[in-house]
Design an enzyme around this catalytic site. Structure first.
Site, PDB file in Angstrom:
ATOM      1  N   MET A   1       0.845  -1.191   0.000  1.00  0.00           N
ATOM      2  CA  MET A   1       0.000   0.000   0.000  1.00  0.00           C
ATOM      3  C   MET A   1       0.880   1.241   0.000  1.00  0.00           C
ATOM      4  O   MET A   1       1.705   1.414   0.905  1.00  0.00           O
ATOM      5  CB  MET A   1      -0.890   0.014   1.251  1.00  0.00           C
TER       6      MET A   1
ATOM      7  N   GLY B   1       0.661   2.966   6.653  1.00  0.00           N
ATOM      8  CA  GLY B   1       1.463   1.911   6.045  1.00  0.00           C
ATOM      9  C   GLY B   1       0.598   0.718   5.719  1.00  0.00           C
ATOM     10  O   GLY B   1      -0.587   0.795   5.934  1.00  0.00           O
ATOM     11  N   SER B   2       1.114  -0.395   5.277  1.00  0.00           N
ATOM     12  CA  SER B   2       2.286  -0.562   4.481  1.00  0.00           C
ATOM     13  C   SER B   2       2.160  -1.820   3.612  1.00  0.00           C
ATOM     14  O   SER B   2       2.389  -1.729   2.438  1.00  0.00           O
ATOM     15  CB  SER B   2       3.533  -0.660   5.336  1.00  0.00           C
ATOM     16  N   ARG B   3       1.803  -2.996   4.177  1.00  0.00           N
ATOM     17  CA  ARG B   3       1.664  -4.193   3.358  1.00  0.00           C
ATOM     18  C   ARG B   3       0.701  -5.170   4.025  1.00  0.00           C
ATOM     19  O   ARG B   3       0.673  -5.281   5.252  1.00  0.00           O
ATOM     20  CB  ARG B   3       3.024  -4.871   3.168  1.00  0.00           C
TER      21      ARG B   3
ATOM     22  N   GLY C   1       5.500  -0.697   7.998  1.00  0.00           N
ATOM     23  CA  GLY C   1       6.580  -0.279   7.106  1.00  0.00           C
ATOM     24  C   GLY C   1       7.484   0.731   7.766  1.00  0.00           C
ATOM     25  O   GLY C   1       7.567   0.800   9.001  1.00  0.00           O
TER      26      GLY C   1
END
Length: 201
Positions: A79, A165-167, A137
């Protein structure tokens, strides 16, 4: 417009600062107002519906990881700052456990991010065990799961968000293989809407 939990905590101070600064420091008030607007926009939480049958993306962004782990496939979605950061359940199931794992804060698109702070959500599905991982992240410092062990979840349900964040990774149930994948690295996806994998019935 719906907003993710936490939006008020970040946005209200910025808007308050803009109001205080406006009479005597207008340029700074404009900056504070812009910060508040950006935060509110960042925490937006639009409604989503799956575009078809199968495993939906847990996050908005770009597919950054596709790899085999034993007899299962992992798909990771990175993201960036312009993406919606509310995460969705990829499938129906029951949450077996939610585990917070402390760690580093490396950029979520790097290989080192495997050691980052994360929350793993283990899910029992009709197609076997699966897992959803919310990974911090470089700038993300707070992961907010909305579910707990014992909860039943539905596909595309909101299950958490990450501040800035992030993933988000999904470890697919063992019933899915590479032939079932509908995405590859670099593809753009939307949480709760885009289909990552599907099986012919």
């Amino acid at each position: 417009m719906r907003f993710a939990p936490g939006a008020r905590r970040f946005a209200v101070p910025a808007f308050a600062a803009a109001a205080v600064l406006a009479p005597f420091a207008f340029p700074l008030a404009v900056v504070a107002l812009a910060v508040g607007g950006f935060v509110a926009w960042f925490f937006r939480d639009p409604d989503r519906q799956p575009s078809g049958p199968g495993v939906v993306s847990p996050a908005d962004g770009h597919v950054s990881v596709v790899r085999e782990e034993g007899d299962q496939l992992r798909v990771g979605v990175f993201m960036n700052v312009t993406d919606v950061h509310v995460n969705r359940a990829p499938f129906d199931g029951r949450v077996e456990r939610v585990t917070h794992r402390p760690g580093a804060h490396r950029p979520a698109f790097s290989k080192e991010s495997e050691r980052n702070e994360r929350v793993d959500v283990d899910v029992a599905t009709d197609e076997g065990p699966a897992e959803l991982s919310l990974i911090a992240g470089a700038f993300a410092r707070r992961i907010h799961p909305y579910v707990a062990g014992g909860d039943d979840i539905e596909r595309a349900q909101r299950i958490g968000h990450i501040d800035f964040g992030s993933r988000a990774d999904v470890l697919l149930p063992p019933a899915y293989d590479r032939e079932d994948l509908l995405v590859e690295e670099g593809d753009s996806v939307r949480a709760g809407e885009s289909i990552l994998a599907a099986q012919e019935r």
